[in-house]
Design a protein around this motif. Structure first.
Motif, PDB file in Angstrom:
ATOM      1  N   VAL A  69      31.197  21.997  48.101  1.00 51.25           N
ATOM      2  CA  VAL A  69      30.497  22.973  47.259  1.00 51.25           C
ATOM      3  C   VAL A  69      29.039  22.992  47.656  1.00 51.25           C
ATOM      4  CG1 VAL A  69      29.829  23.613  44.908  1.00 51.25           C
ATOM      5  CG2 VAL A  69      32.103  22.695  45.342  1.00 51.25           C
ATOM      6  N   GLY A  70      28.533  24.155  47.902  1.00 49.49           N
ATOM      7  CA  GLY A  70      27.135  24.294  48.291  1.00 49.49           C
ATOM      8  C   GLY A  70      26.775  25.757  48.461  1.00 49.49           C
ATOM      9  N   GLU A  71      25.636  25.965  49.126  1.00 50.48           N
ATOM     10  CA  GLU A  71      25.145  27.335  49.258  1.00 50.48           C
ATOM     11  C   GLU A  71      25.479  27.901  50.636  1.00 50.48           C
ATOM     12  OE1 GLU A  71      20.917  29.038  48.774  1.00 50.48           O
ATOM     13  OE2 GLU A  71      21.441  28.114  46.853  1.00 50.48           O
ATOM     14  N   ILE A  72      26.068  29.093  50.644  1.00 55.15           N
ATOM     15  CA  ILE A  72      26.313  29.813  51.896  1.00 55.15           C
ATOM     16  C   ILE A  72      25.789  31.227  51.688  1.00 55.15           C
ATOM     17  CG2 ILE A  72      28.046  30.669  53.530  1.00 55.15           C
ATOM     18  CD1 ILE A  72      29.883  28.394  52.729  1.00 55.15           C
ATOM     19  N   GLU A  73      24.921  31.663  52.573  1.00 50.63           N
ATOM     20  CA  GLU A  73      24.360  33.022  52.466  1.00 50.63           C
ATOM     21  C   GLU A  73      23.778  33.274  51.069  1.00 50.63           C
ATOM     22  OE1 GLU A  73      24.051  35.088  55.020  1.00 50.63           O
ATOM     23  OE2 GLU A  73      25.190  33.879  56.441  1.00 50.63           O
ATOM     24  N   GLY A  74      23.161  32.251  50.507  1.00 56.06           N
ATOM     25  CA  GLY A  74      22.506  32.412  49.209  1.00 56.06           C
ATOM     26  C   GLY A  74      23.447  32.428  48.012  1.00 56.06           C
ATOM     27  N   SER A 163      42.335  42.823  46.505  1.00 55.57           N
ATOM     28  CA  SER A 163      41.341  43.732  45.938  1.00 55.57           C
ATOM     29  C   SER A 163      40.897  44.834  46.907  1.00 55.57           C
ATOM     30  CB  SER A 163      40.130  42.918  45.498  1.00 55.57           C
ATOM     31  OG  SER A 163      38.998  43.750  45.384  1.00 55.57           O
ATOM     32  N   PRO A 164      41.163  46.095  46.581  1.00 56.06           N
ATOM     33  CA  PRO A 164      40.705  47.193  47.446  1.00 56.06           C
ATOM     34  C   PRO A 164      39.190  47.144  47.638  1.00 56.06           C
ATOM     35  CG  PRO A 164      42.274  48.008  45.827  1.00 56.06           C
ATOM     36  CD  PRO A 164      41.969  46.582  45.448  1.00 56.06           C
ATOM     37  N   ARG A 165      38.450  46.721  46.604  1.00 54.54           N
ATOM     38  CA  ARG A 165      36.989  46.637  46.726  1.00 54.54           C
ATOM     39  C   ARG A 165      36.594  45.592  47.781  1.00 54.54           C
ATOM     40  NH1 ARG A 165      32.316  44.049  44.770  1.00 54.54           N
ATOM     41  NH2 ARG A 165      33.467  42.241  44.035  1.00 54.54           N
ATOM     42  N   LEU A 166      37.259  44.443  47.746  1.00 52.01           N
ATOM     43  CA  LEU A 166      36.926  43.403  48.722  1.00 52.01           C
ATOM     44  C   LEU A 166      37.410  43.779  50.123  1.00 52.01           C
ATOM     45  CD1 LEU A 166      37.491  40.097  46.695  1.00 52.01           C
ATOM     46  CD2 LEU A 166      35.428  41.505  46.908  1.00 52.01           C
ATOM     47  N   CYS A 167      38.497  44.565  50.192  1.00 53.68           N
ATOM     48  CA  CYS A 167      38.963  45.039  51.511  1.00 53.68           C
ATOM     49  C   CYS A 167      37.881  45.915  52.137  1.00 53.68           C
ATOM     50  CB  CYS A 167      40.259  45.849  51.375  1.00 53.68           C
ATOM     51  SG  CYS A 167      41.720  44.828  51.120  1.00 53.68           S
ATOM     52  N   VAL A 168      37.227  46.741  51.330  1.00 55.12           N
ATOM     53  CA  VAL A 168      36.149  47.608  51.837  1.00 55.12           C
ATOM     54  C   VAL A 168      35.020  46.734  52.390  1.00 55.12           C
ATOM     55  CG1 VAL A 168      34.364  49.285  51.163  1.00 55.12           C
ATOM     56  CG2 VAL A 168      36.716  49.560  50.327  1.00 55.12           C
ATOM     57  N   LEU A 169      34.639  45.703  51.618  1.00 55.32           N
ATOM     58  CA  LEU A 169      33.571  44.792  52.073  1.00 55.32           C
ATOM     59  C   LEU A 169      33.943  44.111  53.392  1.00 55.32           C
ATOM     60  CD1 LEU A 169      32.278  42.869  48.904  1.00 55.32           C
ATOM     61  CD2 LEU A 169      31.540  45.053  49.859  1.00 55.32           C
ATOM     62  N   ALA A 170      35.194  43.703  53.507  1.00 55.33           N
ATOM     63  CA  ALA A 170      35.636  42.999  54.715  1.00 55.33           C
ATOM     64  C   ALA A 170      35.603  43.937  55.923  1.00 55.33           C
ATOM     65  CB  ALA A 170      37.045  42.443  54.518  1.00 55.33           C
ATOM     66  N   ARG A 171      36.024  45.191  55.702  1.00 52.25           N
ATOM     67  CA  ARG A 171      35.987  46.160  56.828  1.00 52.25           C
ATOM     68  C   ARG A 171      34.544  46.403  57.256  1.00 52.25           C
ATOM     69  NH1 ARG A 171      39.487  49.250  53.162  1.00 52.25           N
ATOM     70  NH2 ARG A 171      41.623  48.645  53.657  1.00 52.25           N
ATOM     71  N   ALA A 270      29.702  36.981  57.093  1.00 49.88           N
ATOM     72  CA  ALA A 270      29.281  38.373  56.886  1.00 49.88           C
ATOM     73  C   ALA A 270      29.889  38.937  55.606  1.00 49.88           C
ATOM     74  CB  ALA A 270      29.673  39.221  58.093  1.00 49.88           C
ATOM     75  N   ILE A 271      31.089  38.476  55.268  1.00 53.16           N
ATOM     76  CA  ILE A 271      31.729  38.926  54.022  1.00 53.16           C
ATOM     77  C   ILE A 271      31.003  38.317  52.822  1.00 53.16           C
ATOM     78  CG2 ILE A 271      33.837  38.770  52.624  1.00 53.16           C
ATOM     79  CD1 ILE A 271      35.426  38.968  55.293  1.00 53.16           C
ATOM     80  N   ILE A 272      30.745  37.012  52.886  1.00 53.72           N
ATOM     81  CA  ILE A 272      30.063  36.337  51.759  1.00 53.72           C
ATOM     82  C   ILE A 272      28.696  36.987  51.502  1.00 53.72           C
ATOM     83  CG2 ILE A 272      29.066  34.122  50.973  1.00 53.72           C
ATOM     84  CD1 ILE A 272      31.237  32.748  52.726  1.00 53.72           C
TER      85      ILE A 272
END
Ligand code: HPA
Length: 275
Positions: A69-74, A163-171, A270-272
């Motif tokens: 557990v820690g910080e990744i990309e803020g 999640s369709p929303r997260l799929c958009v972020l991943a693309r 990049a997703i995070i």
């Protein structure tokens, strides 16, 4: 789920929370070989799964079995390295133990990763694939038994499990990083034997693009608990019979995840960043 199991989960929540510097908002489950490839950043805390009461410890080589557990990309992120598989002999409530633990801790976003065989003949070994849906061929469901209203409803909707929303972020993340991201349906089998060519032909006709031995119980439990799920798979090999004469092995799976591990890492970061 009976009251003893729920009590065990609630105990695990308090033990884990007491060990954490921050409360994570995102959990990532790293599958076969990807644990090593992802390499969590410095800082943060490592918690051996054996220190969490009730937590199953995986027996498969290639898994490290701890939580970081820690910080990744803020962002405050929890990374689970290693998972328990049904084929190892655990009951399904143990297979999904960590997911329920995360949900009860208030984590709302779950990223699941895995290694899989490519059923879709357009895919190549080493392809990264966004999981858009799944087919449960385990013949089992982790929600069987008494429902815990503390976790979710008796009959959860699975219409948008990934999640369709997260799929958009991943693309978006993949495009920005110049990483090719294929998309497909993941079918879960029991394992641990790989499939026969006839099974792979049958799975293809059912609409599967990928086949693997994990993830589906976890996604069902996450959906039940109201989490938003993103699924990423590394197609480590062509499924049985796709490449006539080829033989499947765990070594090939580990080799491919090592080869594309850096790309998976880049894509996850990049997703995070976009969460
Ligand atoms: N089949 C099932 N699980 C897998 C495979 C496969 O071909 N490759 C990696 N995990």
């Amino acid at each position: 789920m009976d009251d003893t199991q729920l009590a065990e989960l609630n105990r695990a929540v308090s033990v884990l929370q007491n060990k954490l510097p921050v409360l994570p908002t995102i959990a990532i489950v790293l599958g076969s070989g990807l644990s090593k490839a992802f390499g969590v950043p410095g800082g943060g805390v490592h918690i051996p799964c054996s220190e969490i009461p009730g937590f199953p410890v995986s027996t498969v080589t290639g898994h490290t079995d701890d939580l970081w557990v820690g910080e990744i990309e803020g962002k405050a992120v929890l990374v689970q390295r290693g998972r328990a598989h049904y084929y190892e002999g655990y009951p399904l409530d143990k297979v999904v133990f960590s997911i329920r633990l995360f949900a009860l801790m208030g984590i709302k976003t779950l990223v699941v990763t895995n290694a899989s065989g490519a059923v879709n003949t357009e895919f190549a070994a080493g392809d990264l694939v966004l999981i858009t849906d799944h087919i449960n061929m385990l013949g089992r469901n982790p929600l069987r038994g008494k429902n815990s209203e503390q976790l979710g409803v008796r009959f959860p909707d699975m219409s948008a499990a990934y999640s369709p929303r997260l799929c958009v972020l991943a693309r978006e993340a993949a495009t920005a990083e110049g990483i090719e991201l294929k998309e497909g349906v993941y079918l879960a089998t029991l394992g641990p034997s790989y499939e026969t060519p006839a099974e792979i032909r049958a799975f293809r006709s059912l609409g599967a693009d990928l086949v693997g031995m994990s993830t589906v119980p976890e996604v069902i439990a996450a959906c039940h608990a109201g989490m938003e799920v993103l699924g990423l798979s590394c197609a480590t090999n062509l499924a049985a019979g796709v490449d006539l004469g080829a033989r499947l092995s765990h070594e090939e799976v580990m080799e491919t995840t090592c080869r594309v591990g850096e790309q998976v890492r880049q894509l996850l970061l990049a997703i995070i960043r976009r969460f």
